[in-house]
Design an enzyme around this catalytic site. Structure first.
Site, PDB file in Angstrom:
ATOM      1  N   ASP A  78       0.848  -1.200   0.000  1.00  0.00           N
ATOM      2  CA  ASP A  78       0.000   0.000   0.000  1.00  0.00           C
ATOM      3  C   ASP A  78       0.884   1.250   0.000  1.00  0.00           C
ATOM      4  OD1 ASP A  78       0.868  -0.210   2.582  1.00  0.00           O
ATOM      5  OD2 ASP A  78      -1.107  -0.154   3.515  1.00  0.00           O
ATOM      6  N   SER A  79       2.209   1.063  -0.019  1.00  0.00           N
ATOM      7  CA  SER A  79       3.121   2.188  -0.250  1.00  0.00           C
ATOM      8  C   SER A  79       2.883   2.776  -1.641  1.00  0.00           C
ATOM      9  CB  SER A  79       4.587   1.745  -0.097  1.00  0.00           C
ATOM     10  OG  SER A  79       4.833   0.580  -0.859  1.00  0.00           O
TER      11      SER A  79
ATOM     12  N   ASP B 117      -1.039  -6.051  -0.135  1.00  0.00           N
ATOM     13  CA  ASP B 117      -1.497  -5.446   1.126  1.00  0.00           C
ATOM     14  C   ASP B 117      -3.008  -5.277   1.144  1.00  0.00           C
ATOM     15  OD1 ASP B 117       0.591  -5.001   2.895  1.00  0.00           O
ATOM     16  OD2 ASP B 117       1.242  -3.174   1.861  1.00  0.00           O
TER      17      ASP B 117
ATOM     18  N   LYS C 197      -1.302  -9.485   2.739  1.00  0.00           N
ATOM     19  CA  LYS C 197      -0.575  -9.066   3.945  1.00  0.00           C
ATOM     20  C   LYS C 197      -1.490  -8.142   4.743  1.00  0.00           C
ATOM     21  CE  LYS C 197       3.160  -6.142   3.789  1.00  0.00           C
ATOM     22  NZ  LYS C 197       2.709  -4.955   4.543  1.00  0.00           N
TER      23      LYS C 197
ATOM     24  N   GLU D  79       9.050  -4.385  10.514  1.00  0.00           N
ATOM     25  CA  GLU D  79       9.472  -3.077  10.000  1.00  0.00           C
ATOM     26  C   GLU D  79      10.025  -2.193  11.114  1.00  0.00           C
ATOM     27  OE1 GLU D  79       6.736  -1.186   7.321  1.00  0.00           O
ATOM     28  OE2 GLU D  79       7.850   0.703   7.310  1.00  0.00           O
TER      29      GLU D  79
HETATM   30  O1  KIV Z   1       3.564  -1.117   1.608  1.00  0.00           O
HETATM   31  C1  KIV Z   1       4.746  -1.483   1.661  1.00  0.00           C
HETATM   32  O2  KIV Z   1       5.564  -1.196   0.780  1.00  0.00           O
HETATM   33  C2  KIV Z   1       5.162  -2.265   2.807  1.00  0.00           C
HETATM   34  C3  KIV Z   1       6.628  -2.460   3.005  1.00  0.00           C
HETATM   35  C4  KIV Z   1       7.222  -1.225   3.541  1.00  0.00           C
HETATM   36  C5  KIV Z   1       6.933  -3.651   3.840  1.00  0.00           C
HETATM   37  O3  KIV Z   1       4.352  -2.711   3.570  1.00  0.00           O
END
Ligand code: KIV
Length: 275
Positions: free
Chosen positions: A55-56, A94, A124, A193
Site C-alpha cells: 500500500d506504499s 497489502d 498481507k 518493520e
Molecule cells: O507497503 C509497503 O511497501 C510495505 C513495506 C514497507 C513492507 O508494507
C-alpha cells in the site's frame, strides 16, 4: 559472507513452501515492491523471490503522504497489473487501511476480492492480536496470509512518528507475543518493520515461519525494500535502513533534458527516425 544457496538456481516457482524451505536452509529471501506490469516483469526476470504490491503505492504511485487513502479497487488494479507480469515470484498484496479493521467478515471479503480479481498469491495484513480474528478467518478460506509488525504505517496517526518501534520492553514483548500468535494462527511469513536488529533476530529465532525485515537488521530471514526508494526514484525518504542501488531520478532527469534539447534544436527526429 556465508552462501546458503541461491533460489534463482533451484526454483522455477516460489511458493509459501519454498519460502519455508529457504528459511530451514538458511537461504535469505529477497523481496521488493512493485505496482505495475513493466517493473514487475523486470523484477521477476531478475529472479526476485517475492513481490509485494504494497500500500506504499499510495505514497510512491499516487503522491499521498500516508498509506491510508489507497482503496481496495486501486490495490486490485495495481495487483492485477503485477500479476500479468510475474511468472516465478510469490506475489503478496497489502489489504489497505479500512478494509479489514471493522470485523473479520469484512476482512475476508476484502481478501477474497484481491485473490479473485487480481489472481495474487497471498495477502498481507498489519497488526497482531487486534487483527487475529480476521487473520484466522482469511486463512480458513484458504488464503495465505503474511503478518506485519513493528512500524505499521497504517497506524501512523496513532504512533505520531515514523521512528524505530519496540525499543521499550513492553512494546518489544508485545511484538514477540504477536509474532507467536500470527505463527500459531497459520501465517506463512512475517514482515518486521523498523525495529531494533536484536529484536528482529530474536523473533526470527523464536518462530518457524520466515521473517522479512525492512529496517530490522540482518538476523531476519529476508529483506524487503520499496523499489522506488532503492532505485533512487524517490529521493526525499532517506531512513538509515535504506540502501540506494541507483540514482534513477537524476538519470531520468538527464535523459528528459537531453530529449527536450533535441526537440528544441530540431535534432530529433533525424532522417532515420522518420517515414
Ligand atoms: O507497503 C509497503 O511497501 C510495505 C513495506 C514497507 C513492507 O508494507
Amino acid at each position: 559472507m556465508q552462501n546458503k544457496g541461491d533460489s534463482r538456481q533451484y526454483y522455477t516457482k516460489i511458493t509459501t513452501h519454498v519460502l519455508q524451505e529457504m528459511k530451514l536452509k538458511g537461504e535469505k529471501i529477497a523481496m521488493l515492491t512493485a505496482y505495475d506490469y513493466s517493473m514487475a516483469k523486470i523484477l521477476d526476470g531478475a529472479g526476485i523471490d517475492m513481490v509485494l504490491v504494497g500500500d506504499s503505492a499510495s505514497n510512491v504511485m499516487a503522491g499521498h503522504t500516508t498509506t491510508l487513502p489507497i482503496t481496495l479497487d486501486e490495490m486490485i488494479y495495481h495487483a492485477s497489473s503485477v500479476m500479468r507480469a510475474v511468472k516465478r515470484a510469490l506475489v503478496v498484496v497489502d489489504l489497505p487501511f479500512g478494509t479489514y479493521q471493522g470485523n473479520s467478515i469484512e476482512a475476508l471479503h476484502s481478501a477474497i476480492r484481491i485473490m479473485k480479481e487480481s489472481g495474487a498469491n497471498a495477502i498481507k495484513i498489519e497488526g497482531g492480536e487486534e487483527v487475529i480474528g480476521s487473520v484466522k478467518r482469511i486463512l480458513s478460506a484458504g488464503i495465505p496470509v503474511m503478518g506485519h509488525l513493528g512500524l505499521t504505517p497504517q497506524s501512523i496517526h496513532k504512533f505520531g512518528t515514523y521512528v524505530v518501534r519496540a525499543t521499550e520492553n513492553a512494546e518489544a514483548e508485545k511484538l514477540v507475543k504477536d509474532a507467536r500468535l500470527l505463527e500459531q494462527a497459520g501465517c506463512f511469513g512475517l514482515v518486521l518493520e523498523k525495529i531494533p536488529a536484536k529484536l528482529g533476530t530474536q523473533v526470527t529465532k523464536e518462530i518457524k515461519i520466515p521473517t522479512i525485515g525492512i529496517g530490522a537488521g540482518n538476523g531476519v530471514d529476508g529483506q524487503v525494500l520499496v523499489l522506488h526508494d532503492m532505485l533512487g526514484i524517490t529521493m526525499k525518504f532517506s531512513p538509515r535502513f535504506l540502501r540506494r542501488y541507483h540514482n534513477l531520478s537524476e538519470e531520468i532527469k538527464g535523459s528528459v533534458n537531453t530529449y527536450i534539447d533535441d526537440v528544441k534544436s530540431s535534432d530529433f527526429p533525424n532522417e532515420r527516425e522518420q517515414y
